[in-house]
Design an enzyme around this catalytic site. Sequence first.
Site, PDB file in Angstrom:
ATOM      1  CG  HIS A 173      -2.205 -10.450   0.174  1.00 35.08           C
ATOM      2  ND1 HIS A 173      -1.134 -10.603  -0.587  1.00 35.08           N
ATOM      3  CD2 HIS A 173      -2.573  -9.281   0.078  1.00 35.08           C
ATOM      4  CE1 HIS A 173      -1.064  -9.348  -1.361  1.00 35.08           C
ATOM      5  NE2 HIS A 173      -2.118  -8.550  -0.678  1.00 35.08           N
ATOM      6  N   GLY A 202      -4.102  -2.132  -2.654  1.00 38.46           N
ATOM      7  CA  GLY A 202      -5.122  -2.271  -3.659  1.00 38.46           C
ATOM      8  C   GLY A 202      -4.887  -1.880  -5.101  1.00 38.46           C
ATOM      9  CG  ASP A 258      -0.475 -13.849  -0.981  1.00 34.37           C
ATOM     10  OD1 ASP A 258      -1.625 -13.745  -1.543  1.00 34.37           O
ATOM     11  OD2 ASP A 258       0.421 -12.733  -1.309  1.00 34.37           O
ATOM     12  CB  SER A 306      -1.336  -5.796  -0.799  1.00 33.01           C
ATOM     13  OG  SER A 306      -2.012  -6.061  -1.896  1.00 33.01           O
ATOM     14  CE1 TYR A 307      -0.151  -1.000  -7.464  1.00 33.21           C
ATOM     15  CE2 TYR A 307      -0.468   1.090  -6.308  1.00 33.21           C
ATOM     16  CZ  TYR A 307       0.036   0.539  -7.620  1.00 33.21           C
ATOM     17  OH  TYR A 307       0.317   1.069  -8.534  1.00 33.21           O
TER      18      TYR A 307
END
Length: 462
Positions: free
Chosen positions: A430, A81, A378, A177-178
């Site tokens: 992603h 996030g 992505d 991701s994060y």
Amino acid sequence: MNIFLFLFIVKIQLSFSLDPYAQQQLDRVSKLPGQNFNVSFEHYAGYVTVNEESGRALFYWLLEADEDPSSKPLVLWLNGGPGCSAIGYGLAEEIGPFHVQKDGKTLYLNPYSWNKVANILFVDTPVGVGFSYSNTTNDLLNNGDKSTAADNLEFFVQWFKRFPNYKGRDFYITGESYAGHYIPQLSQAIVRHNLKKKDEEVINLKGFMVGNALIDDFYDQLGRFQYLWSVGMISDQTFEQLNILCDSGSFLHTSEQCDEVLDISLEEMGDIDIYSIFTPPCTAKFNRFNQLLKRKKKIGLIKRSYDPCTLQHSVIYFNLPEVQNALHVHSKNSSSKWDTCSDMVNKNWKDSATSVLNIYRELIPLGLRIWILSGDADAVVPVTSTRYSIDALELQTISPWHAWHDDGQVGGWTQEYQGLNFVVVRGAGHEVPLHKPKQALTLIKSFLSGTSMPKLEKVSDS
């Protein structure tokens, strides 16, 4: 109260506090609402307090392997996030066994769940994400990379006390991701923790794998702009402006000028899913089309197809009171409304490392199994970004770039370096396991076994 009754209650409470297996049983999930099928594995959900003083507690969900769980490793999955739920993403639409139907009320079994090869643990981190909470409101406004790593480490120190049967088990960390920040940062924290502790307190970390991960702000942005331009999504002029105005600063906290040209790039891209550029976005028009598909399904005309609206179904499901009761959610402490991501956490993020390449340089010589994967569809953290970051590590190549295969088809490409494997998954966005679930299961099998991605088997002429 009768003194004997009081002493009896105290004795029961004390026995529960001393017996971790008693707490395990309190966390055991029997059957979920909307689960119209049986499963062969046990699963547990609940909270682990990471700070008694402020009342910070992280929500977890452990799904044991569906066969012989005692012989299989423990795999943690984290989402990023920052501020997004591992339950909403990783479990309910990617690698978990339980996925949510379009009605938001019933479940179906994911045939490519990673609990076919491992015991899978999902944790909503940091506090304020998913069902995780703090009794101190200020905590929700002060999350960051450093505090998240510290709380995640404390989570595992306490979780292994509740699940001593997992102590010493091979342990791997995965996510996307994060979580490209969370995962190496937690790995670093565990390595440093192990240096200070006795054998029985050591966490048996064997390696980690990150997907479409933020690694380095400069390379992430450089690669993203190049990707957008190379696939024809933005103009030459916008590409040039992005490289000029967004060449420095945090990936999370960009300058006003950079934000303006990013807005222009979004207009040029149009209404697409930038997390998966070749699949349809979740729109009102798609939902109307989906109703037609549902009617056709009733008469057996089509098979289950890709659904870009899975998160909407999860929002309905995890807000059902009966679901929260089944998962032992502390409704008084947690947010009154469950959501896939927390804007409060994201907007108030305090510290974000501009790069975690320094952590890779610290951990690679230690012999951990480290894999980086990338879905090549992505546009948020694209394959070009990841390649730039890996190149910056200047690692020796062990096995040069080549295709890997799944069922006789090219599943993607891979290159093996000294201390790191890089795997590209063809056609994935992603969330690699969402878009290519079968290939993702092949990938986790290779990762856990420490073997190369499968090559095409040559058929003999004889």
